[in-house]
Motif scaffolding. Structure first.
Motif, short mmCIF file in Angstrom:
data_model
loop_
_atom_site.label_atom_id
_atom_site.label_comp_id
_atom_site.label_asym_id
_atom_site.label_seq_id
_atom_site.Cartn_x
_atom_site.Cartn_y
_atom_site.Cartn_z
N GLU A 1 0.84 -1.20 0.00
CA GLU A 1 0.00 0.00 0.00
C GLU A 1 0.87 1.24 0.00
OE1 GLU A 1 -2.21 -0.66 3.58
OE2 GLU A 1 -0.73 0.33 4.81
N LEU A 2 0.32 2.31 -0.54
CA LEU A 2 1.04 3.58 -0.60
C LEU A 2 0.12 4.71 -0.17
CD1 LEU A 2 2.85 3.17 -4.02
CD2 LEU A 2 3.87 3.05 -1.76
N THR A 3 0.71 5.84 0.17
CA THR A 3 -0.10 7.01 0.51
C THR A 3 -0.07 8.00 -0.65
OG1 THR A 3 1.77 8.07 1.59
CG2 THR A 3 0.29 6.80 2.99
N CYS A 4 -1.19 8.63 -0.87
CA CYS A 4 -1.30 9.65 -1.92
C CYS A 4 -0.34 10.78 -1.59
CB CYS A 4 -2.74 10.15 -1.99
SG CYS A 4 -2.95 11.56 -3.11
N PRO A 5 0.43 11.25 -2.56
CA PRO A 5 1.39 12.33 -2.29
C PRO A 5 0.72 13.67 -1.98
CG PRO A 5 1.45 11.71 -4.60
CD PRO A 5 0.55 10.74 -3.92
N ASP A 6 -0.56 13.83 -2.35
CA ASP A 6 -1.25 15.09 -2.09
C ASP A 6 -2.00 15.10 -0.76
OD1 ASP A 6 -0.29 16.01 -4.47
OD2 ASP A 6 -2.21 15.96 -5.52
N CYS A 7 -2.76 14.02 -0.47
CA CYS A 7 -3.63 14.05 0.71
C CYS A 7 -3.24 13.02 1.79
CB CYS A 7 -5.07 13.82 0.31
SG CYS A 7 -5.43 12.15 -0.28
N ALA A 8 -2.27 12.17 1.51
CA ALA A 8 -1.77 11.15 2.44
C ALA A 8 -2.77 10.05 2.76
CB ALA A 8 -1.24 11.79 3.72
N THR A 9 -3.80 9.88 1.93
CA THR A 9 -4.75 8.78 2.10
C THR A 9 -4.08 7.49 1.66
OG1 THR A 9 -6.64 10.21 1.69
CG2 THR A 9 -6.98 7.85 1.36
N VAL A 10 -4.21 6.43 2.45
CA VAL A 10 -3.61 5.15 2.13
C VAL A 10 -4.42 4.46 1.04
CG1 VAL A 10 -3.02 2.87 3.03
CG2 VAL A 10 -2.64 4.90 4.42
#
Length: 109
Positions: free
Chosen positions: A40-49
């Motif tokens: 899994e990764l986090t969105c670079p803009d909002c940090a949502t997983v």
């Protein structure tokens, strides 16, 4: 520890989450084929997983000098969905920490 795993650690010690799939030699150049195994990764803009994969594609990094040999990395990367309703970014591409950066063909020095 498998042979490819040991080679990955020797050739790319800073590449976090990268799995070396195959190592071949073609015309004096070593070709390292790899992919990321980070679940899994986090969105670079909002940090949502995100765990939801949109697509995959191949990325060819420029040649790295390793032990006096030229090494080309063929890396399969994934594009993930960002499912946050208030985020303007719909998808984002994974980066292999210690190996790739956004828009760059070569990894960090």
């Amino acid at each position: 520890m498998g042979v490819l795993s040991a080679l990955k650690d020797a050739l790319f010690p800073n590449a976090v989450g990268m799995v070396l799939d195959r190592l071949t030699e073609m015309g004096g150049v070593v070709v390292a084929e790899a992919h990321s195994a980070v679940p899994e990764l986090t969105c670079p803009d909002c940090a949502t997983v995100s765990r939801r994969v949109h697509s995959r594609y191949g990325r060819r990094l420029t040649e790295y000098p390793v032990g006096g040999r030229r090494v080309v990395v063929k890396l399969e990367v994934r594009r993930f969905f960002c499912d946050a309703a208030d985020c303007g970014r719909r998808t984002f591409v994974e980066q292999v920490e210690g190996l790739t950066t956004r828009y760059a063909r070569a990894g960090p020095g």
